[in-house]
Scaffold this motif. Structure first.
Motif, short mmCIF file in Angstrom:
data_model
loop_
_atom_site.label_atom_id
_atom_site.label_comp_id
_atom_site.label_asym_id
_atom_site.label_seq_id
_atom_site.Cartn_x
_atom_site.Cartn_y
_atom_site.Cartn_z
N GLY A 156 0.72 -1.33 -0.13
CA GLY A 156 0.10 -0.08 0.09
C GLY A 156 0.83 1.15 -0.09
O GLY A 156 2.05 1.29 -0.16
N TYR A 157 0.36 2.49 0.01
CA TYR A 157 0.90 3.60 0.23
C TYR A 157 1.06 4.37 1.22
O TYR A 157 0.74 5.70 1.54
N SER A 158 0.98 3.86 2.56
CA SER A 158 1.21 4.27 3.82
C SER A 158 2.43 3.91 4.57
O SER A 158 2.64 2.79 4.76
N ASP A 159 3.12 5.08 4.72
CA ASP A 159 4.40 4.80 5.63
C ASP A 159 4.41 5.94 6.81
O ASP A 159 4.50 6.81 6.86
N ARG A 160 3.49 5.30 7.73
CA ARG A 160 3.03 6.15 8.84
C ARG A 160 4.24 6.41 9.75
O ARG A 160 3.90 7.58 10.32
N PHE A 161 5.06 5.72 9.64
CA PHE A 161 6.19 6.10 10.58
C PHE A 161 7.07 7.14 10.18
O PHE A 161 7.76 7.87 10.66
N ARG A 162 7.06 7.61 8.93
CA ARG A 162 7.51 8.68 8.36
C ARG A 162 6.40 9.90 7.96
O ARG A 162 7.15 10.73 7.27
N GLY A 163 5.34 9.64 8.38
CA GLY A 163 4.30 10.64 7.98
C GLY A 163 4.04 10.68 6.44
O GLY A 163 3.57 12.06 6.16
#
Length: 758
Positions: free
Chosen positions: A662-669
């Motif tokens: 997917g397109y979620s890299d929540r650790f890097r915002g």
């Protein structure tokens, strides 16, 4: 939180509700059957199945849920309800599919039938297994033996891997490069040179006894999240954690344990790192030398004062060589040089060094942030130098811990997938199978890619993986891959390597590790080796995604029977019908490592195959552990210059290797895109850029070839000046095939010289 810990860019701590939400999103995307709950409950447990993601060990005392966010995503992806049938290719040409994103290819779902490329229609068409094997065999028989490569990713179990290596050698070559060539081959070569072991030295109990962990270029939050549980326990008992990493990785900043009701309900975060040093890309040699300088200075003071020594003199005298030359360099290297090359301050390094001195038992942890450099092996040797100074290898609670990124990448090397003949007991193979094994070393990935580009490699068999996307020189690799006589890719899902078919091209769909593998004698188990050298059995229970799938082992035997001359000692049908017979072969070939293999297959925590360095037995040329005197203070093959940046290729929280979930890299915002370049705010300003501007990265390797990646949006990020980041595998296009570690030829993907064009 201590003021020495840099602020992360993420939306929250690692683990916690963010992890749960991320798994839930993938669950909604994949729509697996309800039985996935039972599958997840069996993951990484005795009698269950071993995760196909990272190679983190399986503890004897396992948790109720012994899987992490990434492991759950991998399982959900395997059990997706989506199917990529032959009808899909009726509607989509290969040329069209080349325009699709990696994520979109992943979303087509599980491959269901063996496929052959039809050049006339530019489509893959259904083919029977019998026809596929026959045509593959016919082509392989007429090709020069040295022109064929047998590549493997880290997915296949030990049984299939052993037979795959046997297939290659009976065919006539040792062209057995593997995915470790692109990540931890630096460990296999570099670590072996200095301590005589190609793998890490610790076992699970050491994690529970360590007083300190020193991390170098490793990111447990995304790449090995189950590591965070023993780290949390270590913090509770007072252990210290020090991190060297250019990027602020959330997993090494704070963690909320998803398996703790109290943590989840209260949001209680465990601070992981006591000191977080943002070393510049390629600066670890200087940073570690600084730590060693703190130790040596303290020892010199102790000697002058007649106090107890800081270095472990007894251990060093008995077990090591090369100390005096190394210490001489440490003493003569100035702090100004260390600060310049590391990008760190002397006070920051001294604080970390004092923690090292105060800790009786230290584990040195590292990942691809160290191995993927032009001087990656020197990086590894410097970690060993630091550990040797205080006897931190070969005793409880201490040792060297490289963290492998694929489930069986280490084990495949153990059972024979290796291009170096000295690593293989050829005499045993000759005795067992009555043939003369080839004695010429095979090709590495780097040399294989060069051979492809030169037209010397005519066929590639890929047991898993997505090699076209994973290697440097992507554009040239695409052309060269398609120019071959034959490509065979064993896969569970569609990927970019399928989209550049050779004259004869086949996609052979295989079972996943979660699925029932029924052969002539019933359901079969496979086995894998983790990063701590423990072997664990794995057995799938789920109904296969298609009745047309074959196991990886059955595919290997099918190719072998269609390709090789008859030999009564090569009992491919019997081995395919009963995997325990293959384990008996492995035990005979490697008796020291696999004693009572079948009997110990489902031993809780896996059975330990042993490690001489763990026992302080050094299989080096010197028969001792070796202190290495660095020839330079950075891991680079190029000098700094105005406008030149050191590019780190990185993985997002929503991917595993080249697989994009997917397109979620929540650790890097970062949400909704992978087309970004991360830079420090001061670098953005100094180069006349603005955040949100779209730019192009251009290779600055200096060989005259233009490599570029455009359409990248500038994002401000907490990074050292001169260090920038972009996502792997997209940014691979910027790396030159000749930019690699000197010893192992591992591509140097963590400090690629680039410039920015607007």
């Amino acid at each position: 939180m201590a003021d020495t810990i840099p602020n992360p860019e993420s939306e929250g701590p690692s683990g916690g509700w963010g992890s749960v939400k991320s798994i839930a999103r993938i669950y909604g995307d994949t729509r697996p059957p309800a039985a996935v709950v039972e599958t997840l409950a069996r993951q990484n447990k005795p009698g269950g199945f071993m995760c196909v993601a990272c190679a983190w060990p399986k503890p004897v005392n396992y948790h109720p849920f012994e899987f992490c966010e990434n492991g759950a995503k991998a399982t959900l992806s395997d059990l997706t309800s989506a199917r990529c049938t032959p009808d899909f290719f009726h509607d989509h040409s290969v040329e069209e599919l080349r325009t699709w994103k990696d994520y979109d290819l992943e979303q087509t779902g599980r491959l269901t039938h063996p496929l052959r490329y039809d050049a006339g229609t530019d489509r893959y068409v259904e083919v029977t297994w019998e026809e596929a094997f026959e045509k593959i065999g016919v082509t392989l028989k007429v090709l020069p033996r040295e022109s064929v490569v047998f590549y493997s990713s880290g997915h296949a179990g030990l049984e299939a891997s052993y037979l795959y290596a046997l297939l290659a050698r009976v065919y006539g070559n040792n062209n057995l490069p593997q995915s470790s060539n692109m990540c931890h081959e630096t460990t296999s070569v570099g670590l072996n040179k200095v301590i005589g072991s190609p793998v890490g030295t610790i076992v699970w109990d050491d994690l529970e006894k360590a007083d300190a962990f020193f991390f170098f270029g490793q990111n447990p939050g995304s790449n090995s999240p189950r590591f965070l549980h023993p780290l949390q326990e270590a913090k509770k008992r007072g252990a210290r954690i020090v991190t060297f990493n250019p990027v602020v990785e959330q997993g090494l900043v704070s963690f909320v344990n998803p398996q703790s009701p109290v943590d989840m309900l209260t949001g209680h975060e465990t601070q992981i790192s006591d000191e977080y040093l943002q070393v510049q890309a390629g600066g670890d040699i200087a940073g570690i030398l600084g730590l060693c300088k703190v130790v040596v200075e303290a020892d010199d003071k102790a000697v002058a004062a007649g106090a107890a020594r800081v270095i472990d003199v007894d251990f060093i005298n008995e077990h090591t060589t090369g100390l005096e030359t190394f210490i001489s360099l440490v003493r003569q290297t100035s702090w100004a040089e260390i600060e310049r090359e590391s990008g760190l301050t002397e006070p920051a390094i001294r604080r970390a060094g004092e923690i090292y001195i105060a800790s009786e038992r230290v584990i040195g942890v590292y990942g691809m942030g160290l191995t993927q450099h032009s001087q990656g092996a020197l990086n590894v040797a410097m970690v060993v130098n630091l550990l040797l100074l205080r006897g931190n290898i070969g005793r409880e609670g201490a040792g060297c811990c490289p963290v492998r990124g694929h489930s069986n990448v280490q084990g495949q090397r153990t059972v024979g997938i290796a291009e170096k003949t000295k690593l293989i007991p050829m005499d045993k193979l000759k005795q067992l199978f009555d043939f003369d094994p080839p004695m010429k070393d095979g090709t590495t990935i780097v040399d294989a890619v060069k051979g492809l580009m030169a037209g010397e490699i005519k066929a590639f068999i890929s047991l898993g993986g997505n090699l076209v996307r994973a290697v440097p020189e992507q554009k040239e690799m695409e052309r060269a891959w398609a120019a071959q006589e034959l490509t065979v890719v064993v896969s569970t899902k569609l990927n970019r390597s399928h989209l550049f078919p050779a004259k004869n091209a086949y996609i052979l769909p295989c079972l996943s590790r979660t699925e029932d593998d029924t052969q002539a004698t019933g359901s079969q188990a496979v086995s894998t080796e983790d990063s701590f050298s423990h072997i664990s059995g794995s057995i799938g229970k789920r109904t296969p995604a298609s009745k047309h799938l074959k196991s990886e082992l059955a595919i290997v035997t099918g190719i072998a029977k269609a390709t090789l001359e008859h030999n009564p000692k090569l009992k491919w049908d019997e081995w395919e019908g009963d995997y325990s017979l293959v384990r008996q072969l492995i035990e005979f070939t490697y008796p020291k490592d696999f004693k009572h293999y079948n009997d110990r297959l489902f031993q809780p925590g896996g059975f330990y195959r042993g490690n001489d360095a763990h026992e302080r037995l050094w299989n080096t040329e010197e028969k001792k552990a070796v202190f290495t005197t660095p020839k330079q203070l950075n891991a680079l093959s190029f000098a700094d210059a105005d406008g030149r940046f050191r590019l780190i290729t990185m993985r997002s929280n929503d991917q595993f290797n080249t697989t994009i979930y997917g397109y979620s890299d929540r650790f890097r915002g970062i949400e909704g895109t992978r087309d970004v370049v991360l830079m420090s705010k001061s670098d953005i300003d100094a180069n006349g850029l603005v955040e949100g501007q779209v730019v192009k990265l251009v290779s600055d390797f200096g060989d005259g070839l233009r490599r570029e990646l455009g359409g990248l949006t500038v994002r401000a990020h907490n990074l050292p000046n001169g260090t920038i980041c972009a996502y792997y595998p997209e940014a691979n296009v910027l790396n030159a095939i000749d930019h690699h570690d000197e010893l192992s030829k591992t591509p140097a993907s963590k400090a690629i010289p680039v410039r920015i064009e607007v």
